[in-house]
Design an enzyme around this catalytic site. Structure first.
Site, mmCIF file in Angstrom:
data_model
loop_
_atom_site.group_PDB
_atom_site.id
_atom_site.type_symbol
_atom_site.label_atom_id
_atom_site.label_comp_id
_atom_site.label_asym_id
_atom_site.label_seq_id
_atom_site.Cartn_x
_atom_site.Cartn_y
_atom_site.Cartn_z
ATOM 1 N N ARG A 85 42.246 67.105 -33.730
ATOM 2 C CA ARG A 85 41.242 66.685 -32.556
ATOM 3 C C ARG A 85 40.002 67.669 -32.853
ATOM 4 O O ARG A 85 40.100 68.967 -32.927
ATOM 5 C CB ARG A 85 41.764 66.595 -31.242
ATOM 6 C CG ARG A 85 42.978 65.733 -31.049
ATOM 7 C CD ARG A 85 43.455 65.571 -29.590
ATOM 8 N NE ARG A 85 43.546 66.614 -28.826
ATOM 9 C CZ ARG A 85 43.850 66.828 -27.612
ATOM 10 N NH1 ARG A 85 44.327 65.546 -27.053
ATOM 11 N NH2 ARG A 85 43.848 67.736 -26.612
ATOM 12 N N CYS A 109 31.865 68.698 -36.652
ATOM 13 C CA CYS A 109 30.530 69.580 -36.305
ATOM 14 C C CYS A 109 29.816 68.756 -35.763
ATOM 15 O O CYS A 109 29.176 67.740 -35.910
ATOM 16 C CB CYS A 109 30.227 69.848 -37.888
ATOM 17 S SG CYS A 109 28.610 70.687 -37.686
ATOM 18 N N ASN A 142 36.615 63.296 -25.205
ATOM 19 C CA ASN A 142 37.796 63.941 -24.775
ATOM 20 C C ASN A 142 38.013 65.235 -25.118
ATOM 21 O O ASN A 142 37.950 65.941 -26.065
ATOM 22 C CB ASN A 142 39.131 63.352 -25.505
ATOM 23 C CG ASN A 142 40.424 63.868 -24.723
ATOM 24 O OD1 ASN A 142 40.609 63.313 -23.714
ATOM 25 N ND2 ASN A 142 41.138 64.705 -25.369
ATOM 26 N N GLU A 143 37.791 66.123 -23.901
ATOM 27 C CA GLU A 143 38.149 67.578 -23.870
ATOM 28 C C GLU A 143 37.254 68.404 -25.013
ATOM 29 O O GLU A 143 37.957 69.148 -25.992
ATOM 30 C CB GLU A 143 39.526 67.872 -23.920
ATOM 31 C CG GLU A 143 40.388 67.328 -22.897
ATOM 32 C CD GLU A 143 41.968 67.653 -22.901
ATOM 33 O OE1 GLU A 143 42.529 67.478 -22.010
ATOM 34 O OE2 GLU A 143 42.365 68.284 -24.030
ATOM 35 N N CYS A 149 31.869 75.291 -34.620
ATOM 36 C CA CYS A 149 31.809 75.311 -36.202
ATOM 37 C C CYS A 149 30.769 76.126 -36.483
ATOM 38 O O CYS A 149 29.722 76.697 -35.981
ATOM 39 C CB CYS A 149 31.239 73.933 -36.444
ATOM 40 S SG CYS A 149 31.015 73.560 -38.245
ATOM 41 N N CYS A 180 29.313 76.092 -40.139
ATOM 42 C CA CYS A 180 29.012 75.791 -41.163
ATOM 43 C C CYS A 180 27.645 76.193 -41.441
ATOM 44 O O CYS A 180 26.923 76.599 -40.505
ATOM 45 C CB CYS A 180 29.072 74.072 -41.445
ATOM 46 S SG CYS A 180 27.989 73.227 -40.457
ATOM 47 N N GLU A 218 43.157 63.818 -16.119
ATOM 48 C CA GLU A 218 44.446 63.695 -16.684
ATOM 49 C C GLU A 218 45.530 64.746 -15.744
ATOM 50 O O GLU A 218 44.932 65.943 -15.073
ATOM 51 C CB GLU A 218 44.457 64.295 -18.033
ATOM 52 C CG GLU A 218 44.016 63.570 -19.074
ATOM 53 C CD GLU A 218 44.134 64.065 -20.283
ATOM 54 O OE1 GLU A 218 44.947 65.081 -20.656
ATOM 55 O OE2 GLU A 218 43.022 63.704 -21.398
ATOM 56 N N TRP A 263 54.019 71.169 -23.918
ATOM 57 C CA TRP A 263 53.280 72.201 -24.744
ATOM 58 C C TRP A 263 53.452 73.490 -24.015
ATOM 59 O O TRP A 263 53.117 74.633 -24.364
ATOM 60 C CB TRP A 263 51.956 71.927 -24.973
ATOM 61 C CG TRP A 263 51.134 71.389 -23.974
ATOM 62 C CD1 TRP A 263 51.144 70.159 -23.804
ATOM 63 C CD2 TRP A 263 50.591 72.042 -22.859
ATOM 64 N NE1 TRP A 263 50.216 69.910 -22.626
ATOM 65 C CE2 TRP A 263 49.765 71.334 -22.138
ATOM 66 C CE3 TRP A 263 50.356 73.348 -22.788
ATOM 67 C CZ2 TRP A 263 49.398 71.287 -20.903
ATOM 68 C CZ3 TRP A 263 49.752 73.690 -21.589
ATOM 69 C CH2 TRP A 263 49.100 72.674 -20.615
ATOM 70 N N GLU A 319 52.889 64.361 -29.276
ATOM 71 C CA GLU A 319 52.948 63.924 -27.899
ATOM 72 C C GLU A 319 54.066 63.086 -27.400
ATOM 73 O O GLU A 319 54.002 62.543 -26.502
ATOM 74 C CB GLU A 319 51.744 63.712 -27.361
ATOM 75 C CG GLU A 319 50.513 65.130 -27.360
ATOM 76 C CD GLU A 319 49.315 64.666 -26.855
ATOM 77 O OE1 GLU A 319 48.578 65.537 -26.134
ATOM 78 O OE2 GLU A 319 48.636 63.653 -27.130
ATOM 79 N N HIS A 373 55.791 64.320 -24.438
ATOM 80 C CA HIS A 373 55.187 64.857 -23.362
ATOM 81 C C HIS A 373 55.144 63.713 -21.959
ATOM 82 O O HIS A 373 55.407 62.412 -22.454
ATOM 83 C CB HIS A 373 53.537 64.657 -23.762
ATOM 84 C CG HIS A 373 52.581 65.142 -22.467
ATOM 85 N ND1 HIS A 373 52.201 64.555 -21.435
ATOM 86 C CD2 HIS A 373 51.665 66.350 -22.558
ATOM 87 C CE1 HIS A 373 51.509 65.372 -20.692
ATOM 88 N NE2 HIS A 373 51.282 66.531 -21.492
#
Length: 688
Positions: free
Chosen positions: A119, A123, A157-158, A163, A165, A313, A321, A361, A364
């Site tokens: 995930r 970039c 998401n989160e 990056c 590059c 969440e 985890w 997951e 989970h």
């Protein structure tokens, strides 16, 4: 009387209850959706976060869009009184995008481009990625921005990571040019004359790398600032691509780790703050430390906009985890969920609704287990909580006024962790901040967690633990705060460097020296096994007495107008000041020259809050492990009594009239709380 209400959405002005929902994982089995709707209603769920990782299902190949499955889900939601936080799917790109445009994949600090995986492996600078994200977001907005079941936008998401590059290197250099104007100014700010690292051309500047530059602290700090600004810019790019279709629809993005981004920078572009909380309950004999740590986190996210946030969440059972992923013991799901409500959340959301069948997951925790029915302990816990949240709907939108604030800055955190100094074995910045916060949590005193750029005027008391990076401007703001009658508490290792991570000249604590009335000449680092101590001076203004242990760091300070309240007990600096107070204008500033244990902090803050006129939620002493938190709508106060200790407890109320918010019945003068117990009470609002 002023009504203090700020509902997250007029569409759903109640406490929200739901989960991350991934119907795109079950498109091969349409019966699952029908069963999910039945189970959602049974669990008292009224909102789902949907589409978070659905890009491949929405656009299976470039330019081929399939929205029919999402149409069906949202229509069923509408018919059944369920709402959706509709997500933009940028958190994980489809394989065709990475294959056709490899520039969208991130380059690591080692300058190697990642393979397609994971995930947020993309970039944020890439024009191609921005274009493709804007396209899918705009398509979603065009189709669903006015859908009656959509309550708001869940942006990505989160967000996290970075990056390195070539595109990001050029963007970083351009950002630096805007910040400094000239290389001479940059070289001075970064002190590059050290080790002859002076830059003579902008193209010589590279982001920090394991095989390159890591020791120029100004560079490290500016790189982290740049990464935050680039991520915020990308988030705004996403918001612009959906907001045009319905400007009234609120936007949020769920936050999680503190490591890479300054989340306060997102507050200016978001309508609602949301975050993902995963405490490791039952990891210690009692849950006090875990509970107070996550209370701090709730307080911090609530304080960003000073209005209700969303717990986007959490787990209804266990994670997959953590080092040891334990189940929640009986009562803990209700207690931990309502803890978030107590600290200002208007939702309890879970990851996830239905367990995935495969991939990382699949084990989970989830509301619906692989068994696929409601006859599980976890589902019953969730359904019972759904009923409770419905009973507490009056709380929705109410605020959490606080007279006390703790100063916690990301830039300071980055600089502290980068410092090469007295304890490279660990300065324990977060733990120190949590220790100070816990002293208020133990007393039932609401606390805001603010940054140095925030307004200080609403507070009677501000605590600044380890304010290592202290700008001149911050020093002036704190000085003015004290002069106007505020109470300030500052600890050791404060006022050391400025915004460029350059040491303040003329003596520490730099811009705080006048306010605190002390000069910190040296700092002694203690081994983990070592302890020093504090001996309080008889008759001190706080009325404290006795001896207390200290550890890790001990500053050797000189009084410059401040009064010593206590002195060190040991080593060559025994009898030198360890605790001081300075009067300035109408206020007072305290200095803790060493790291104290929690027992002292509790007694110290009891005395300081009483002196500063800070009010507690309840005018009563709370048993160990029990805390009290308050929300108010201006007419009524909502009081949350929570027992995180390892034994049953009783709370003696303060003589005011209370009713149980869940059943409306009057409450006796003494409230029993079992282990993992919580009661939510209501009273007439406190007078202004």
């Amino acid at each position: 009387m002023t009504i203090l209400k700020a509902p997250v959405s007029p569409k759903l002005p109640v406490l929200m209850h739901g989960a991350d929902y991934n119907p795109d994982q079950w498109l091969h089995d349409p019966a699952v959706l029908e069963e999910d709707i039945r189970l959602m209603k049974l669990a008292g769920c009224n909102v789902m976060a949907i589409g978070i990782f659905s890009w491949a299902a929405l656009e299976p190949s470039e330019g081929e869009f399939r929205f029919e499955w999402l149409d069906q889900v949202l229509e069923r939601f509408r018919l059944n009184g369920i709402y959706a936080w509709l997500a933009t799917p940028s958190g994980a790109r489809p394989a065709w995008l990475a294959e056709g445009y490899p520039e969208v994949l991130r380059v690591g600090p080692n300058r190697v481009r990642n393979l397609y995986a994971g995930r947020h492996n993309h970039c944020f600078t890439s024009p191609v990625y921005r274009e493709k994200v804007a396209m899918i977001n705009s398509k979603l907005a065009e189709r669903y921005a006015t859908h009656p079941a959509v309550v708001g936008w869940h942006i990505s998401n989160e967000y996290g990571g970075e990056c390195h590059c070539d595109l990001c290197q050029e963007a970083f250099r351009s950002w630096l040019k805007r910040q400094y104007g000239t290389l001479d100014a940059l070289n001075l700010a970064w002190w590059t004359s050290f080790w002859a690292h002076t830059y003579t051309d902008w193209k010589q500047i590279e982001s920090p790398a394991p095989h390159g530059e890591r020791m120029v602290h100004g560079l490290n700090l500016d790189w982290r600032r740049f990464v935050t600004e680039q991520t915020v810019a990308f988030c705004k790019h996403e918001i612009d691509a959906v907001k045009w279709a319905n400007p009234d629809l609120p936007v949020t993005t769920n936050m999680y780790t503190l490591e890479t981004l300054d989340y306060r920078k997102f507050a200016a572009i978001l309508d609602v703050i949301s975050w993902d909380a995963y405490p490791d309950w039952h990891s210690e004999p009692d849950n006090v430390k875990v509970a107070s740590t996550f209370a701090f986190m709730h307080d911090m996210f609530r304080s960003m906009l000073r209005k209700p946030f969303l717990l986007m969440e959490s787990t209804p059972s266990m994670t997959n985890w953590q080092a040891v992923s334990k189940l929640k013991k009986p009562g803990m799901h209700r207690l931990s969920s309502l803890q978030a409500i107590a600290h200002g959340s208007d939702s309890v959301q879970y990851f996830q609704w239905r367990k995935s069948r495969g991939s990382s997951e699949k084990l989970h925790g989830a509301v619906v287990d692989h068994a696929g029915h409601e006859h599980t302990r976890v589902f019953k816990d969730v359904a019972e909580l759904g009923g409770t949240l419905a009973d507490l709907s009056e709380v929705a939108g109410s605020l959490t006024p606080s007279e006390t604030a703790i100063l916690f800055d990301w830039e300071n955190r980055w600089a502290v962790k980068d410092a090469k100094g007295p304890r490279n074995a660990g300065l324990h910045y977060e733990e120190t901040v949590h220790d100070h916060h816990r002293a208020f949590w133990n007393q039932g005193i609401p606390v805001d967690v603010i940054g140095s750029e925030d307004d200080f005027s609403p507070y009677k008391l501000i605590v600044a633990p380890m304010l290592y990076l202290c700008r001149e401007e911050t020093g002036r703001k704190l000085e003015s705060f004290v002069e106007r009658g505020g109470t300030l508490v500052v600890t050791y290792w404060s006022g050391i460097v400025d915004e460029h991570d350059l040491c303040h000249l003329g003596g520490f604590p730099g811009p705080l020296r006048k306010t605190l009335g002390i000069w910190a000449e040296e700092i002694d680092a203690l081994q983990d096994r070592e302890r020093n101590g504090l001996s309080l001076i008889e008759g001190n203004p706080l009325g404290l007495s006795g001896r207390y242990q200290s550890r890790e760091l001990c500053e050797l300070i000189h009084l410059e107008g401040a009064e010593a309240l206590g002195c060190y007990t040991d080593d060559f600096y025994a009898e030198r000041p360890a605790l001081t107070v300075n009067s300035l204008g109408q206020g007072k500033a305290y200095y803790l020259a060493t790291r104290f244990e929690g027992d002292f902090l509790l007694e110290f803050y009891r005395a300081v809050t009483a002196q500063a006129g800070v009010t507690r939620v309840l005018d009563t002493e709370l048993p160990a492990g029990v805390t009290a938190q308050q929300r108010t709508d201006g007419s009524s106060d909502f009081i949350f009594l929570m027992n995180f200790g390892d034994k049953a407890a009783e709370v003696a109320l303060d003589g005011r009239a209370y009713v149980d918010l869940e059943n409306g019945e009057p409450v006796e003068a003494v409230v029993p709380l079992p282990v993992n117990g919580i009661r939510v009470l209501k009273r007439d609002a406190s007078p202004n």
